[in-house]
Design an enzyme around this catalytic site. Structure first.
Site, mmCIF file in Angstrom:
data_model
loop_
_atom_site.group_PDB
_atom_site.id
_atom_site.type_symbol
_atom_site.label_atom_id
_atom_site.label_comp_id
_atom_site.label_asym_id
_atom_site.label_seq_id
_atom_site.Cartn_x
_atom_site.Cartn_y
_atom_site.Cartn_z
ATOM 1 N N ALA A 130 0.963 -1.185 0.073
ATOM 2 C CA ALA A 130 -0.097 0.041 0.146
ATOM 3 C C ALA A 130 0.646 1.396 -0.042
ATOM 4 C CB ALA A 130 -0.872 0.175 1.104
ATOM 5 N N ARG A 132 -1.487 0.756 7.823
ATOM 6 C CA ARG A 132 -0.816 1.157 8.951
ATOM 7 C C ARG A 132 0.091 2.105 9.311
ATOM 8 N NH1 ARG A 132 -1.260 -4.061 7.251
ATOM 9 N NH2 ARG A 132 -2.417 -5.303 8.537
ATOM 10 N N HIS A 178 -3.648 -9.636 -4.315
ATOM 11 C CA HIS A 178 -5.026 -9.329 -3.751
ATOM 12 C C HIS A 178 -6.266 -8.973 -4.496
ATOM 13 C CE1 HIS A 178 -2.590 -9.075 0.282
ATOM 14 N NE2 HIS A 178 -2.602 -10.355 -0.093
ATOM 15 N N CYS A 227 -20.767 -10.799 -10.615
ATOM 16 C CA CYS A 227 -22.070 -11.128 -9.985
ATOM 17 C C CYS A 227 -21.851 -12.669 -9.258
ATOM 18 C CB CYS A 227 -23.358 -11.436 -10.930
ATOM 19 S SG CYS A 227 -24.664 -12.233 -10.340
ATOM 20 N N ASN A 250 11.200 1.642 2.666
ATOM 21 C CA ASN A 250 10.093 2.035 3.479
ATOM 22 C C ASN A 250 10.474 3.217 4.102
ATOM 23 O OD1 ASN A 250 7.953 1.457 5.282
ATOM 24 N ND2 ASN A 250 7.614 -0.286 4.519
HETATM 25 P P1 NAD Z 1 0.406 -1.601 5.188
HETATM 26 O O1 NAD Z 1 -0.612 -0.411 5.325
HETATM 27 O O2 NAD Z 1 0.218 -2.602 6.226
HETATM 28 O O3 NAD Z 1 1.800 -0.780 5.109
HETATM 29 C C1 NAD Z 1 2.099 0.157 4.241
HETATM 30 C C2 NAD Z 1 3.871 0.293 4.478
HETATM 31 O O4 NAD Z 1 4.233 1.339 3.405
HETATM 32 C C3 NAD Z 1 4.003 0.839 6.073
HETATM 33 O O5 NAD Z 1 5.279 0.032 6.454
HETATM 34 C C4 NAD Z 1 4.242 2.271 5.667
HETATM 35 O O6 NAD Z 1 5.494 2.738 6.447
HETATM 36 C C5 NAD Z 1 4.868 2.148 4.224
HETATM 37 N N1 NAD Z 1 4.764 3.497 3.452
HETATM 38 C C6 NAD Z 1 3.642 4.248 3.440
HETATM 39 N N2 NAD Z 1 3.885 5.214 2.626
HETATM 40 C C7 NAD Z 1 4.929 5.164 1.952
HETATM 41 C C8 NAD Z 1 5.780 5.749 0.994
HETATM 42 N N3 NAD Z 1 5.360 6.731 0.318
HETATM 43 N N4 NAD Z 1 7.113 5.159 0.853
HETATM 44 C C9 NAD Z 1 7.729 3.914 1.235
HETATM 45 N N5 NAD Z 1 6.894 3.268 2.433
HETATM 46 C C10 NAD Z 1 5.642 3.877 2.589
HETATM 47 O O7 NAD Z 1 0.356 -2.081 3.857
HETATM 48 P P2 NAD Z 1 0.576 -3.459 3.064
HETATM 49 O O8 NAD Z 1 1.871 -4.019 3.626
HETATM 50 O O9 NAD Z 1 0.316 -3.388 1.660
HETATM 51 O O10 NAD Z 1 -0.642 -4.605 3.744
HETATM 52 C C11 NAD Z 1 -1.770 -3.993 3.738
HETATM 53 C C12 NAD Z 1 -3.167 -4.666 2.813
HETATM 54 O O11 NAD Z 1 -3.871 -3.640 2.426
HETATM 55 C C13 NAD Z 1 -2.567 -5.268 1.539
HETATM 56 O O12 NAD Z 1 -2.993 -6.581 1.534
HETATM 57 C C14 NAD Z 1 -3.369 -4.291 0.510
HETATM 58 O O13 NAD Z 1 -3.845 -5.195 -0.619
HETATM 59 C C15 NAD Z 1 -4.369 -3.541 1.187
HETATM 60 N N6 NAD Z 1 -4.581 -2.175 0.971
HETATM 61 C C16 NAD Z 1 -4.197 -1.767 -0.564
HETATM 62 C C17 NAD Z 1 -4.214 -0.419 -0.654
HETATM 63 C C18 NAD Z 1 -4.268 -0.133 -2.248
HETATM 64 O O14 NAD Z 1 -4.482 -0.724 -3.061
HETATM 65 N N7 NAD Z 1 -3.603 1.062 -2.555
HETATM 66 C C19 NAD Z 1 -4.444 0.661 0.014
HETATM 67 C C20 NAD Z 1 -4.592 0.089 1.608
HETATM 68 C C21 NAD Z 1 -4.519 -1.341 1.687
#
Ligand code: NAD
Length: 237
Positions: free
Chosen positions: A23, A35, A120, A128, A212
């Site tokens: 994300a 997060r 995901h 549907c 990150n």
């Molecule tokens: P997460 O929210 O758990 O973690 C995001 C991580 O990215 C964090 O560690 C944060 O510090 C870091 N981060 C945020 N912005 C950043 C940037 N600009 N540069 C570098 N690092 C950055 O996300 P995850 O690990 O992908 O898991 C969350 C779940 O939520 C996934 O399964 C995903 O499918 C879903 N999700 C998807 C979206 C999307 O499609 N854009 C958005 C939110 C959640």
């Protein structure tokens, strides 16, 4: 040499790069992650996103699920940022073999990436549950309550909800790409959501880069850790 220069050197030295992201790759496009401090976990809802986006919640409270989903998960206004664009460019140049993403926003494809393994699923696809007719995200966004198909069935997003299994073909292909990669860049993921987070363990090379904004639990495994915003970092490569 600073970490971005070192990253550039590693990227220049490979033609078999795989990117695995989450994300955080899309936050600079305006889509909140889960997060971070301004992520969805820290916004006020009756339930945490993990509960709302679970299979059992979708079944029990479909109406409530769709209120959150329309409001927070469908972001059709978002545009690819420098990270999405650079990855698409590397693929076109023959340097990058695959993007593996946990994101469901379709922004890698919008940037021009072709080989995108969506672990995901995608908000851009909806089906549907009864007759499997396809619906796009606009349809879901502009429908009211629980979106219904013309056959009367309920329309479900092609998104892997919590408690649901991943598509085994996509997962196998992601494992294959990571196992065969010379270089693996992991970016913008907290590496907290399994089984996706476990994919990193399939990498066998010595060019593992973690990007990150915050430390992650796998930093000690990496050959290079680059701290900062991924779009900003990629725009300097
Ligand atoms: P997460 O929210 O758990 O973690 C995001 C991580 O990215 C964090 O560690 C944060 O510090 C870091 N981060 C945020 N912005 C950043 C940037 N600009 N540069 C570098 N690092 C950055 O996300 P995850 O690990 O992908 O898991 C969350 C779940 O939520 C996934 O399964 C995903 O499918 C879903 N999700 C998807 C979206 C999307 O499609 N854009 C958005 C939110 C959640």
């Amino acid at each position: 040499m600073d970490s971005i220069e070192r990253l550039k050197e590693l990227v220049d030295s490979t033609d078999n790069l795989v990117f695995f992201g989450g994300a955080g790759v899309s936050t600079e496009s305006g889509i909140p992650d889960f997060r971070s401090v301004d992520g969805l976990y820290n916004q006020k809802y009756d339930y945490p996103p993990e509960t709302i986006l679970s299979h059992s919640f979708y079944r029990k409270c479909t109406d409530e699920f769709y209120r959150f989903y329309r409001d927070k998960m469908i972001c059709l206004w978002a545009r690819p940022n420098a990270a999405h664009m650079k990855l698409a460019q590397w693929e076109q140049e023959g340097k990058l073999k695959a993007v593996i993403t946990q994101n469901i926003d379709g922004l890698h494809q919008a940037a021009g990436s072709k080989k995108v393994l969506e672990l995901h699923g995608s908000v851009l696809r909806n089906y549907c549950e009864r007759c499997h007719k396809f619906y796009d995200a606009e349809y879901i966004l502009h429908s009211a309550g629980v979106p219904a198909c013309e056959c009367g069935g309920i329309i479900k997003p092609d998104v892997v909800l919590y408690e649901e299994g991943l598509d085994q073909q996509v997962l196998q292909e992601a494992m294959r790409c990571i196992t065969n990669a010379d270089m693996l860049i992991v970016g913008g993921t907290s590496l907290a959501v399994y089984p996706a987070a476990g994919l990193i363990d399939y990498y066998r090379g010595n060019k593992l880069v973690l990007i990150n904004k915050e430390p992650t639990s796998k930093d000690s495994m990496a050959d290079l850790v680059v701290s900062g915003s991924i779009g900003e970092i990629f725009s300097r490569l």
